[in-house]
Write a protein that holds these residues in place. Structure first.
Motif, PDB file in Angstrom:
ATOM      1  N   ASP A   1       8.308  -0.966  -1.706  1.00  0.00           N
ATOM      2  CA  ASP A   1       9.048  -1.228  -0.476  1.00  0.00           C
ATOM      3  C   ASP A   1       9.049  -2.711  -0.089  1.00  0.00           C
ATOM      4  O   ASP A   1       9.445  -3.074   1.009  1.00  0.00           O
ATOM      5  CB  ASP A   1       8.534  -0.363   0.673  1.00  0.00           C
ATOM      6  CG  ASP A   1       7.083  -0.656   1.020  1.00  0.00           C
ATOM      7  OD1 ASP A   1       6.498  -1.610   0.475  1.00  0.00           O
ATOM      8  OD2 ASP A   1       6.525   0.062   1.862  1.00  0.00           O
TER       9      ASP A   1
ATOM     10  N   LYS B   1       6.699  -4.616   0.741  1.00  0.00           N
ATOM     11  CA  LYS B   1       5.745  -4.946   1.796  1.00  0.00           C
ATOM     12  C   LYS B   1       4.344  -4.911   1.213  1.00  0.00           C
ATOM     13  O   LYS B   1       4.147  -4.494   0.069  1.00  0.00           O
ATOM     14  CB  LYS B   1       5.844  -3.933   2.933  1.00  0.00           C
ATOM     15  CG  LYS B   1       7.182  -3.934   3.648  1.00  0.00           C
ATOM     16  CD  LYS B   1       7.203  -2.889   4.729  1.00  0.00           C
ATOM     17  CE  LYS B   1       8.568  -2.823   5.383  1.00  0.00           C
ATOM     18  NZ  LYS B   1       8.647  -1.744   6.375  1.00  0.00           N
TER      19      LYS B   1
ATOM     20  N   THR C   1       1.018  -3.537   0.139  1.00  0.00           N
ATOM     21  CA  THR C   1       0.693  -2.165  -0.253  1.00  0.00           C
ATOM     22  C   THR C   1      -0.786  -1.864  -0.059  1.00  0.00           C
ATOM     23  O   THR C   1      -1.625  -2.768  -0.090  1.00  0.00           O
ATOM     24  CB  THR C   1       1.059  -1.904  -1.724  1.00  0.00           C
ATOM     25  OG1 THR C   1       0.311  -2.802  -2.540  1.00  0.00           O
ATOM     26  CG2 THR C   1       2.527  -2.094  -1.981  1.00  0.00           C
TER      27      THR C   1
ATOM     28  N   GLU D   1       2.547   3.375  -3.699  1.00  0.00           N
ATOM     29  CA  GLU D   1       3.473   2.381  -3.170  1.00  0.00           C
ATOM     30  C   GLU D   1       3.823   1.302  -4.197  1.00  0.00           C
ATOM     31  O   GLU D   1       4.510   0.351  -3.883  1.00  0.00           O
ATOM     32  CB  GLU D   1       2.869   1.718  -1.933  1.00  0.00           C
ATOM     33  CG  GLU D   1       2.638   2.690  -0.786  1.00  0.00           C
ATOM     34  CD  GLU D   1       1.892   2.073   0.372  1.00  0.00           C
ATOM     35  OE1 GLU D   1       1.156   1.086   0.181  1.00  0.00           O
ATOM     36  OE2 GLU D   1       2.034   2.583   1.492  1.00  0.00           O
TER      37      GLU D   1
END
Length: 52
Positions: free
Chosen positions: A32, A34, A36, A41
């Motif tokens: 994403d 961002k 993690t 993720e």
């Protein structure tokens, strides 16, 4: 740097018997984009299908 990297994705062209990864470089990214904190993720960008 790690001397051995394990991989269970036997459909990857870098996969070798014994779950060894033969790639010269491993590239892991945040899914994403961002910070993690969980394995789920992240994703391996080194993956290439074994038929390629």
């Amino acid at each position: 740097m790690a001397q051995s990297v394990l991989c269970e994705v036997n459909s990857c062209k870098n996969w070798e018997k014994g779950n060894k990864c033969t790639a010269d470089l491993i590239y892991v990214v945040s899914l994403d984009r961002k910070q993690t904190s969980e394995t789920e993720e992240t994703g391996c960008k080194t993956f290439e299908p074994s038929g390629s």
